[in-house]
Write a protein that holds these residues in place. Structure first.
Motif, short mmCIF file in Angstrom:
data_model
loop_
_atom_site.label_atom_id
_atom_site.label_comp_id
_atom_site.label_asym_id
_atom_site.label_seq_id
_atom_site.Cartn_x
_atom_site.Cartn_y
_atom_site.Cartn_z
N ASN A 137 0.76 -1.11 -0.27
CA ASN A 137 -0.01 0.04 0.08
C ASN A 137 0.81 1.24 0.05
O ASN A 137 0.45 2.26 0.09
CB ASN A 137 -0.92 -0.25 1.09
N ARG A 139 2.51 4.35 -1.73
CA ARG A 139 2.00 5.24 -2.94
C ARG A 139 3.03 5.07 -3.95
O ARG A 139 2.67 5.59 -4.91
CB ARG A 139 1.61 6.58 -2.35
N TYR A 142 1.74 2.95 -6.64
CA TYR A 142 0.34 3.14 -7.07
C TYR A 142 0.19 3.60 -8.72
O TYR A 142 -0.62 3.27 -9.27
CB TYR A 142 -0.43 4.38 -6.35
N TYR A 145 0.20 0.21 -10.53
CA TYR A 145 -1.12 -0.28 -9.96
C TYR A 145 -1.98 0.50 -11.35
O TYR A 145 -2.95 -0.16 -11.69
CB TYR A 145 -1.70 -0.26 -8.72
N GLU A 146 -2.11 1.64 -11.32
CA GLU A 146 -2.82 2.40 -12.16
C GLU A 146 -2.81 1.92 -13.70
O GLU A 146 -3.73 1.76 -14.34
CB GLU A 146 -2.56 3.98 -12.12
N GLN A 149 -4.49 -1.67 -13.88
CA GLN A 149 -5.86 -1.40 -13.86
C GLN A 149 -6.36 -0.84 -15.20
O GLN A 149 -7.20 -1.29 -15.69
CB GLN A 149 -6.24 -0.43 -12.65
N ASP A 186 -6.01 -2.03 1.36
CA ASP A 186 -5.96 -0.61 0.84
C ASP A 186 -5.84 -0.69 -0.59
O ASP A 186 -6.35 0.13 -1.17
CB ASP A 186 -4.56 0.07 1.59
N VAL A 187 -4.95 -1.64 -1.12
CA VAL A 187 -4.83 -1.69 -2.41
C VAL A 187 -6.32 -1.93 -3.19
O VAL A 187 -6.57 -1.42 -4.09
CB VAL A 187 -3.83 -2.53 -2.92
N ASP A 190 -8.38 0.95 -3.14
CA ASP A 190 -7.84 2.14 -3.85
C ASP A 190 -8.14 1.77 -5.34
O ASP A 190 -8.13 2.59 -6.22
CB ASP A 190 -6.62 2.58 -3.47
N PHE A 191 -8.17 0.49 -5.65
CA PHE A 191 -8.07 -0.10 -7.30
C PHE A 191 -9.28 -0.92 -7.35
O PHE A 191 -8.90 -2.38 -7.61
CB PHE A 191 -6.53 -0.54 -7.62
#
Length: 289
Positions: A137, A139, A142, A145-146, A149, A186-187, A190-191
């Motif tokens: 988790n 940042r 992230y 991950y974006e 996704q 959290d991940v 958030d996703f």
């Protein structure tokens, strides 16, 4: 091409350990020998990707296969994603490639992920928080991950204790805390559109993993890395019940063979109608094949 109707099972968790014709880094052989000892593995030297394909083809099992990019923490050269993918494309009747990118690579890693999705249609990415030295988790990961996704790909995370570095001085510097599955909550929050696989029975945090997978619709669990005869009762209960559509067969090849895993799974008290889900149906749906 892959014909899922002809398959006995889909193994969601296998490793591409090293490229063909490449001499391993210093210390790599010692590392692999300790891993083989930890798992009681018959494979004293990592098989190549073509050798892995031949094994799985003979068993009529498909395999998701991936390297682990942990150069920063281990000092071992990574298995280049492009090289591994090109070899798997020659064995696409049984192999499904996932890539691996260390989140510490920042924008460079994000660019690579986007390229691999665009050029190869990569279905997923493997993360090993303990080997890569980061909290899932954090940042810093992230932006990667974006990209995953947005590309409709899957993120597969090692969770729980690891055989990596086990018994070596200082555990080879590996820190188990990074792989507590509670950080995946959290991940997943958030996703929500990124499918997440929590790899392995997550000792000693099994209940955290089950809780996250029960609460978050986008979280699945693979059952690799352990012989099913060692599964804790609560895990078996969830396989038979609440999470029957989210449990996935995985071996952790080459340290655990599908033969060994499947033989022990056959002895487990799993309801007959659920076995096909775990062995193939859930993975087929998740992978879209």
């Amino acid at each position: 091409m892959l014909n899922p109707d002809d398959l006995v099972a889909i193994d969601i968790h296998t490793h591409a350990e090293e490229p063909c014709g490449s001499h391993p880094d210093d210390g790599y052989d010692d590392f692999q020998a300790r891993m083989a000892e930890y798992f009681g593995s018959p494979n004293k030297h990592p098989p190549t990707v073509p050798e892995t394909a031949a094994y799985y083809r003979a068993k009529k099992i498909a395999a998701v296969i991936f390297p682990v990019d942990a150069e920063r923490e281990t000092g071992f050269r990574r298995y280049n994603n492009d090289e591994m993918i090109e070899i798997t494309r020659q064995n696409s009747d049984v192999l499904i490639p996932f890539a691996s990118i260390d989140p510490h690579k920042g924008k460079l890693g994000v660019r690579e992920a986007k390229r691999l999705i665009a050029d190869y249609g990569i279905k997923g990415f493997k993360f090993h928080p303990t080997m890569q030295g980061f909290y899932p988790n954090d940042r810093l990961a992230y932006p990667l991950y974006e990209a995953i996704q947005e590309g409709g790909a899957i993120a597969l995370f090692h969770t729980g204790q690891t055989g990596v570095g086990s018994g070596m001085p200082g555990g080879m510097g590996m820190r188990l805390k990074f792989s507590n599955p509670i950080y995946m909550d959290d991940v997943a929050a958030d996703f929500p559109d990124m499918k997440i696989i929590l790899a392995h029975p997550s000792f000693p945090w099994q209940e955290e993993a089950l809780s996250v997978a029960t609460h978050k619709p986008n979280v699945y669990i693979d059952l690799s890395g352990w012989s099913p005869k060692y599964f804790p009762p609560i895990l078996v209960r969830y396989i038979n019940g609440l999470l029957q559509d989210k449990m996935l067969f995985g071996s952790d090849w080459p340290v655990i063979t599908p033969d060994r895993w499947l033989a022990d799974f056959a002895k487990l008290e799993i309801r007959d109608e659920i076995r096909p889900k775990v062995l193939k149906q859930n993975a087929r749906k998740l992978l879209g094949i």
